[in-house]
Design a protein around this motif. Structure first.
Motif, PDB file in Angstrom:
ATOM      1  N   GLY A 168      57.986  13.719  44.949  1.00  0.00           N
ATOM      2  CA  GLY A 168      56.957  14.515  44.292  1.00  0.00           C
ATOM      3  C   GLY A 168      57.328  15.975  44.133  1.00  0.00           C
ATOM      4  O   GLY A 168      56.694  16.709  43.358  1.00  0.00           O
ATOM      5  N   ASP A 169      58.380  16.416  44.848  1.00  0.00           N
ATOM      6  CA  ASP A 169      58.794  17.814  44.782  1.00  0.00           C
ATOM      7  C   ASP A 169      60.022  18.027  43.908  1.00  0.00           C
ATOM      8  O   ASP A 169      60.499  19.168  43.774  1.00  0.00           O
ATOM      9  CB  ASP A 169      59.103  18.332  46.198  1.00  0.00           C
ATOM     10  N   HIS A 170      60.566  16.968  43.308  1.00  0.00           N
ATOM     11  CA  HIS A 170      61.803  17.086  42.535  1.00  0.00           C
ATOM     12  C   HIS A 170      61.658  18.033  41.345  1.00  0.00           C
ATOM     13  O   HIS A 170      62.553  18.839  41.076  1.00  0.00           O
ATOM     14  CB  HIS A 170      62.252  15.703  42.045  1.00  0.00           C
ATOM     15  N   ASP A 171      60.546  17.933  40.626  1.00  0.00           N
ATOM     16  CA  ASP A 171      60.370  18.789  39.449  1.00  0.00           C
ATOM     17  C   ASP A 171      60.327  20.263  39.838  1.00  0.00           C
ATOM     18  O   ASP A 171      60.874  21.119  39.124  1.00  0.00           O
ATOM     19  CB  ASP A 171      59.095  18.408  38.695  1.00  0.00           C
ATOM     20  N   ASP A 172      59.664  20.561  40.954  1.00  0.00           N
ATOM     21  CA  ASP A 172      59.623  21.950  41.418  1.00  0.00           C
ATOM     22  C   ASP A 172      61.031  22.447  41.725  1.00  0.00           C
ATOM     23  O   ASP A 172      61.396  23.576  41.365  1.00  0.00           O
ATOM     24  CB  ASP A 172      58.770  22.063  42.691  1.00  0.00           C
ATOM     25  N   PHE A 173      61.838  21.611  42.354  1.00  0.00           N
ATOM     26  CA  PHE A 173      63.194  22.013  42.700  1.00  0.00           C
ATOM     27  C   PHE A 173      64.024  22.285  41.455  1.00  0.00           C
ATOM     28  O   PHE A 173      64.797  23.243  41.409  1.00  0.00           O
ATOM     29  CB  PHE A 173      63.873  20.942  43.567  1.00  0.00           C
ATOM     30  N   HIS A 174      63.878  21.449  40.444  1.00  0.00           N
ATOM     31  CA  HIS A 174      64.639  21.692  39.215  1.00  0.00           C
ATOM     32  C   HIS A 174      64.181  22.986  38.554  1.00  0.00           C
ATOM     33  O   HIS A 174      65.008  23.773  38.066  1.00  0.00           O
ATOM     34  CB  HIS A 174      64.478  20.542  38.236  1.00  0.00           C
ATOM     35  N   SER A 175      62.883  23.227  38.532  1.00  0.00           N
ATOM     36  CA  SER A 175      62.363  24.450  37.924  1.00  0.00           C
ATOM     37  C   SER A 175      62.891  25.680  38.643  1.00  0.00           C
ATOM     38  O   SER A 175      63.340  26.648  38.011  1.00  0.00           O
ATOM     39  CB  SER A 175      60.825  24.428  37.976  1.00  0.00           C
ATOM     40  N   TRP A 176      62.890  25.644  39.969  1.00  0.00           N
ATOM     41  CA  TRP A 176      63.388  26.782  40.743  1.00  0.00           C
ATOM     42  C   TRP A 176      64.884  27.002  40.523  1.00  0.00           C
ATOM     43  O   TRP A 176      65.322  28.119  40.295  1.00  0.00           O
ATOM     44  CB  TRP A 176      63.129  26.565  42.233  1.00  0.00           C
ATOM     45  N   SER A 177      65.652  25.924  40.594  1.00  0.00           N
ATOM     46  CA  SER A 177      67.111  26.078  40.471  1.00  0.00           C
ATOM     47  C   SER A 177      67.496  26.538  39.071  1.00  0.00           C
ATOM     48  O   SER A 177      68.411  27.351  38.904  1.00  0.00           O
ATOM     49  CB  SER A 177      67.828  24.770  40.823  1.00  0.00           C
ATOM     50  N   SER A 178      66.809  26.049  38.038  1.00  0.00           N
ATOM     51  CA  SER A 178      67.104  26.481  36.673  1.00  0.00           C
ATOM     52  C   SER A 178      66.835  27.970  36.507  1.00  0.00           C
ATOM     53  O   SER A 178      67.603  28.694  35.862  1.00  0.00           O
ATOM     54  CB  SER A 178      66.259  25.689  35.667  1.00  0.00           C
TER      55      SER A 178
ATOM     56  N   LEU B 159      68.508  12.574  26.106  1.00  0.00           N
ATOM     57  CA  LEU B 159      69.423  12.175  27.166  1.00  0.00           C
ATOM     58  C   LEU B 159      69.275  13.043  28.408  1.00  0.00           C
ATOM     59  O   LEU B 159      69.253  12.541  29.532  1.00  0.00           O
ATOM     60  CB  LEU B 159      70.868  12.233  26.667  1.00  0.00           C
ATOM     61  N   VAL B 160      69.178  14.354  28.212  1.00  0.00           N
ATOM     62  CA  VAL B 160      69.091  15.251  29.371  1.00  0.00           C
ATOM     63  C   VAL B 160      67.806  15.004  30.143  1.00  0.00           C
ATOM     64  O   VAL B 160      67.822  14.810  31.361  1.00  0.00           O
ATOM     65  CB  VAL B 160      69.188  16.726  28.924  1.00  0.00           C
ATOM     66  N   HIS B 161      66.684  15.020  29.446  1.00  0.00           N
ATOM     67  CA  HIS B 161      65.386  14.862  30.106  1.00  0.00           C
ATOM     68  C   HIS B 161      65.217  13.471  30.710  1.00  0.00           C
ATOM     69  O   HIS B 161      64.651  13.315  31.797  1.00  0.00           O
ATOM     70  CB  HIS B 161      64.257  15.137  29.101  1.00  0.00           C
ATOM     71  N   SER B 162      65.707  12.449  30.007  1.00  0.00           N
ATOM     72  CA  SER B 162      65.442  11.070  30.426  1.00  0.00           C
ATOM     73  C   SER B 162      66.483  10.496  31.380  1.00  0.00           C
ATOM     74  O   SER B 162      66.200   9.529  32.093  1.00  0.00           O
ATOM     75  CB  SER B 162      65.357  10.158  29.189  1.00  0.00           C
ATOM     76  N   PHE B 163      67.703  11.066  31.403  1.00  0.00           N
ATOM     77  CA  PHE B 163      68.746  10.458  32.239  1.00  0.00           C
ATOM     78  C   PHE B 163      69.625  11.476  32.969  1.00  0.00           C
ATOM     79  O   PHE B 163      69.725  11.441  34.196  1.00  0.00           O
ATOM     80  CB  PHE B 163      69.640   9.565  31.378  1.00  0.00           C
ATOM     81  N   ALA B 164      70.261  12.381  32.222  1.00  0.00           N
ATOM     82  CA  ALA B 164      71.252  13.268  32.834  1.00  0.00           C
ATOM     83  C   ALA B 164      70.664  14.163  33.912  1.00  0.00           C
ATOM     84  O   ALA B 164      71.327  14.460  34.912  1.00  0.00           O
ATOM     85  CB  ALA B 164      71.906  14.131  31.752  1.00  0.00           C
ATOM     86  N   LEU B 165      69.415  14.594  33.737  1.00  0.00           N
ATOM     87  CA  LEU B 165      68.770  15.422  34.755  1.00  0.00           C
ATOM     88  C   LEU B 165      68.189  14.620  35.916  1.00  0.00           C
ATOM     89  O   LEU B 165      68.507  14.890  37.080  1.00  0.00           O
ATOM     90  CB  LEU B 165      67.691  16.295  34.112  1.00  0.00           C
ATOM     91  N   PRO B 166      67.337  13.627  35.659  1.00  0.00           N
ATOM     92  CA  PRO B 166      66.705  12.950  36.798  1.00  0.00           C
ATOM     93  C   PRO B 166      67.656  12.169  37.692  1.00  0.00           C
ATOM     94  O   PRO B 166      67.377  12.009  38.881  1.00  0.00           O
ATOM     95  CB  PRO B 166      65.673  12.019  36.138  1.00  0.00           C
ATOM     96  N   LEU B 167      68.790  11.688  37.156  1.00  0.00           N
ATOM     97  CA  LEU B 167      69.701  10.909  38.005  1.00  0.00           C
ATOM     98  C   LEU B 167      70.289  11.756  39.137  1.00  0.00           C
ATOM     99  O   LEU B 167      70.080  11.445  40.318  1.00  0.00           O
ATOM    100  CB  LEU B 167      70.804  10.284  37.156  1.00  0.00           C
ATOM    101  N   PRO B 168      71.035  12.833  38.854  1.00  0.00           N
ATOM    102  CA  PRO B 168      71.590  13.605  39.973  1.00  0.00           C
ATOM    103  C   PRO B 168      70.526  14.325  40.789  1.00  0.00           C
ATOM    104  O   PRO B 168      70.680  14.481  42.010  1.00  0.00           O
ATOM    105  CB  PRO B 168      72.533  14.600  39.295  1.00  0.00           C
ATOM    106  N   LEU B 169      69.444  14.750  40.144  1.00  0.00           N
ATOM    107  CA  LEU B 169      68.391  15.439  40.886  1.00  0.00           C
ATOM    108  C   LEU B 169      67.764  14.506  41.911  1.00  0.00           C
ATOM    109  O   LEU B 169      67.534  14.890  43.066  1.00  0.00           O
ATOM    110  CB  LEU B 169      67.329  15.963  39.916  1.00  0.00           C
ATOM    111  N   THR B 170      67.513  13.262  41.514  1.00  0.00           N
ATOM    112  CA  THR B 170      66.944  12.281  42.442  1.00  0.00           C
ATOM    113  C   THR B 170      67.894  12.014  43.600  1.00  0.00           C
ATOM    114  O   THR B 170      67.489  11.995  44.770  1.00  0.00           O
ATOM    115  CB  THR B 170      66.647  10.964  41.705  1.00  0.00           C
ATOM    116  N   VAL B 171      69.180  11.845  43.289  1.00  0.00           N
ATOM    117  CA  VAL B 171      70.160  11.525  44.331  1.00  0.00           C
ATOM    118  C   VAL B 171      70.319  12.686  45.316  1.00  0.00           C
ATOM    119  O   VAL B 171      70.294  12.487  46.541  1.00  0.00           O
ATOM    120  CB  VAL B 171      71.521  11.166  43.703  1.00  0.00           C
ATOM    121  N   ILE B 172      70.461  13.911  44.799  1.00  0.00           N
ATOM    122  CA  ILE B 172      70.651  15.062  45.673  1.00  0.00           C
ATOM    123  C   ILE B 172      69.404  15.313  46.518  1.00  0.00           C
ATOM    124  O   ILE B 172      69.493  15.590  47.724  1.00  0.00           O
ATOM    125  CB  ILE B 172      71.004  16.319  44.853  1.00  0.00           C
TER     126      ILE B 172
END
Length: 341
Positions: free
Chosen positions: A156-166, A134-147
């Motif tokens: 293309g930079d969304h994954d980098d942003f999540h890695s940095w913020s985590s 659920l986290v990887h497939s929905f809970a994470l990409p939904l708000p990350l994409t919107v923000i």
């Protein structure tokens, strides 16, 4: 004598990281305020009762600005720019007003179709597989994409942003956290300069429009965002905007799945969704505690005097299960009547 950690206070056999609520209940029974050691942060006064928590959160003598802490030397290198979690009135009021006027009803409503489209697309991918994380497939990409789209960050930079913020929120090491801060700061600086030269229809462009291009002294109440504040605002919107939502989505689903009667009630009456969200926020919310606050002068909370310079940590999780305000507080009930705020 060093104060105990929460784990030191946990009843035998319980892990505070997986179930802190019995520990909070035991502490509440002894009093509203306790001295504890927070690993990597030092000793703090933990507030666990609801009335005292509300009082502490609104007490102007407890400051967000870490420079009021007697142990302050620097920000630890894990902050970007200057954001609202680090400031007090009147600067906090000014910063909040500047960003609030960009979160207009029209801008938020305009996001609704894209949010729905993103959610539907993620679900369409999950359903054929039969099962999913659920986290990887929905809970994470939904708000990350919107923000990220709100701020104008390319997909293309969304994954980098999540890695940095985590890494910044839960550092694996000081070196890794520092590297994440450096990478995110550099990215935001480039994005800000691009939006200054080429404005777009996104929130970053709107924030740039109410910012000052150069460095200067501390801003008066009516001043635009300084470069440091603009960086801090972008950082706060990204990290606070998506990390908390990831936890709320996953926490809501977990609570419903482990309480099948509540899930059945919600399926039978979707009108209960607002109550389900409010109850999840109370029962096991996405943020366990408020940001650290520092006593600018001696403060009394629940009969305990907090010396000037000491740090206070308000436990939202503990306060949200106070039995005097929430009867049978360990029960998850989406029809629960919420007390006055």
């Amino acid at each position: 004598m060093t104060a105990p950690t929460l784990q030191d206070l946990a009843p035998a056999g319980l892990d505070v990281t997986t179930d802190p609520y019995p520990v909070y209940a035991a502490l509440r029974a002894k009093g509203p305020v306790h001295r504890i050691l927070v690993p990597e942060s030092g000793e703090v006064w933990l507030v666990v009762a609801r009335d005292e928590a509300r009082a502490a959160l609104t007490d102007h003598r407890l400051r967000n600005d870490i420079r009021f802490s007697s142990s302050w030397t620097d920000d630890g290198g894990h902050a970007i720019g200057l954001n609202m979690l680090q400031t007090d009135a009147p600067q906090h009021t000014r910063l909040r007003a500047l960003v609030a006027r960009e979160f207009t009803p029209g801008r938020i409503e305009a996001l609704r179709p894209r949010i729905r489209e993103t959610a539907d697309g993620l679900l369409d991918t999950m359903i054929p597989a039969g099962s999913a994380d659920l986290v990887h497939s929905f809970a994470l990409p939904l708000p990350l994409t919107v923000i990220c789209e709100l701020l104008g960050v390319p997909s293309g930079d969304h994954d980098d942003f999540h890695s940095w913020s985590s890494e910044i929120v839960t550092p694996t090491s000081p070196e890794a956290a520092g590297a994440a801060v450096t990478a995110m700061t550099g990215y935001f600086a480039t994005l800000i300069e691009d939006r200054r030269a080429n404005p777009a229809d996104d929130l970053m462009s709107a924030l740039v429009a109410v910012s000052a291009p150069g460095d200067g002294p501390a801003a008066p109440a009516s001043a635009p965002l300084s470069p440091e504040e603009l960086l801090g605002m972008a950082f706060l919107l990204l990290v606070a905007g998506h990390e908390t939502t990831v936890n709320l989505i996953s926490g809501s689903v977990l609570a419903l799945l482990t309480h099948p009667d509540q899930l059945a009630a919600l399926r039978a009456d979707p009108g209960l969704v607002r109550g389900a969200i409010e109850e999840t926020l109370r029962y096991d919310g996405p943020v366990g505690a408020a940001a650290f606050r520092h006593a600018a002068e001696p403060v009394q909370i629940g009969g305990t005097v907090i010396p000037a310079g000491d740090t206070v940590l308000v436990s939202l999780a503990a306060a949200s299960r106070a039995p005097r305000h929430f009867p049978d507080p360990d029960r998850f009930d989406i029809r629960r009547e919420q007390p006055p705020r």
